[in-house]
Design an enzyme around this catalytic site. Structure first.
Site, PDB file in Angstrom:
ATOM      1  N   HIS A  24       0.839  -1.197   0.000  1.00 30.45           N
ATOM      2  CA  HIS A  24       0.000   0.000   0.000  1.00 30.45           C
ATOM      3  C   HIS A  24       0.878   1.251   0.000  1.00 30.45           C
ATOM      4  O   HIS A  24       2.092   1.171   0.187  1.00 30.45           O
ATOM      5  CB  HIS A  24      -0.927   0.023   1.224  1.00 30.45           C
ATOM      6  CG  HIS A  24      -2.162  -0.801   1.060  1.00 30.45           C
ATOM      7  ND1 HIS A  24      -2.202  -2.145   1.347  1.00 30.45           N
ATOM      8  CD2 HIS A  24      -3.408  -0.476   0.622  1.00 30.45           C
ATOM      9  CE1 HIS A  24      -3.419  -2.614   1.107  1.00 30.45           C
ATOM     10  NE2 HIS A  24      -4.161  -1.620   0.660  1.00 30.45           N
ATOM     11  N   LYS A  28      -0.639   4.888   4.475  1.00 31.26           N
ATOM     12  CA  LYS A  28      -1.538   3.946   5.148  1.00 31.26           C
ATOM     13  C   LYS A  28      -0.988   3.622   6.530  1.00 31.26           C
ATOM     14  O   LYS A  28       0.161   3.186   6.671  1.00 31.26           O
ATOM     15  CB  LYS A  28      -1.717   2.673   4.325  1.00 31.26           C
ATOM     16  CG  LYS A  28      -2.751   1.712   4.925  1.00 31.26           C
ATOM     17  CD  LYS A  28      -3.104   0.594   3.968  1.00 31.26           C
ATOM     18  CE  LYS A  28      -4.090  -0.389   4.579  1.00 31.26           C
ATOM     19  NZ  LYS A  28      -5.377   0.259   4.959  1.00 31.26           N
TER      20      LYS A  28
END
Length: 222
Positions: free
Chosen positions: A130, A134
């Site tokens: 990600h 995040k």
């Protein structure tokens, strides 16, 4: 629907854009955990930080507002929400990922896991990537994949997480033996599908009562 959006980051802004394009109105935008939830919303959609998720949900429940939540990283408190819904007839839907593609990915993997249950020579592992903003690691999506696989194979599946650039989300499941490697992967191209999925769930949830997950929504159309 009059939608209260809680968490006005990239996902919150995308929810606002798509909700308006579908003819819904935004009754309130909350971008701070100190801001109170007002009366008058038909439903709340939450993509806040993990730290504020639980309190935001309870604030909505106290105003009798149903909640769709896509925030991950707070699930140590999920049983409290289930109990609250049962005792107070509140309405809540949670999914670690609202993308239709990811939820099809879950179902495909579950079918493969049931086959692999009879082939002990294969071991499973999960890789997820990600963007660097995040907060939670591993991702809620990776945790769900692990829970699904572990429940079927009855053994622990390791997760390897990376945070790289602006990656919207890549999940790879690997089944490997001494002779073969099988890979199943999903890559998100943008946030549109996450936002659209949360709004579709909100439209479905508004007439319901109780605790729900994405499968409940999908199964209603199967």
């Amino acid at each position: 629907m009059k939608i209260c959006i809680i968490g006005y980051g990239k996902m919150g802004k995308m929810v606002e854009k798509i909700a308006k394009s579908k003819g819904h109105s935004i009754s309130q935008l909350i971008d701070s955990p100190d801001k109170e939830v007002e009366d008058g919303s038909d439903i709340a959609i939450i993509f806040s930080t993990p730290r504020s998720a639980y309190s935001n949900i309870i604030k909505c429940f106290e105003k009798k507002i149903p909640v769709v939540c896509g925030t991950t990283g707070w699930l140590d408190d999920i049983d409290k929400i289930k109990k609250y819904c049962k005792l107070n007839k509140s309405t809540f839907l949670f999914s670690p990922n609202f993308s239709l593609g990811v939820n099809l990915f879950f179902k495909i993997n579950n079918s493969i896991s049931k086959i692999m249950k009879h082939h002990d020579e294969f071991n499973s592992k999960i890789n997820e990537i990600h963007h660097t903003s995040k907060i939670d690691s591993p991702s809620g999506t990776a945790i769900k994949i692990k829970e699904d696989i572990d429940a079927i194979l009855k053994k622990a599946t390791p997760i390897k997480s990376k945070r790289i650039g602006s990656n919207k989300g890549t999940h790879e499941i690997i089944y490997e033996s001494l002779s073969d490697t099988i890979r199943l992967s999903h890559t998100a191209k943008n946030r549109d599908s996450f936002a659209m999925g949360s709004i579709l769930c909100a439209e479905w949830l508004i007439s319901k009562n109780g605790y729900f997950e994405m499968d409940d929504f999908l199964n209603d159309f199967s």
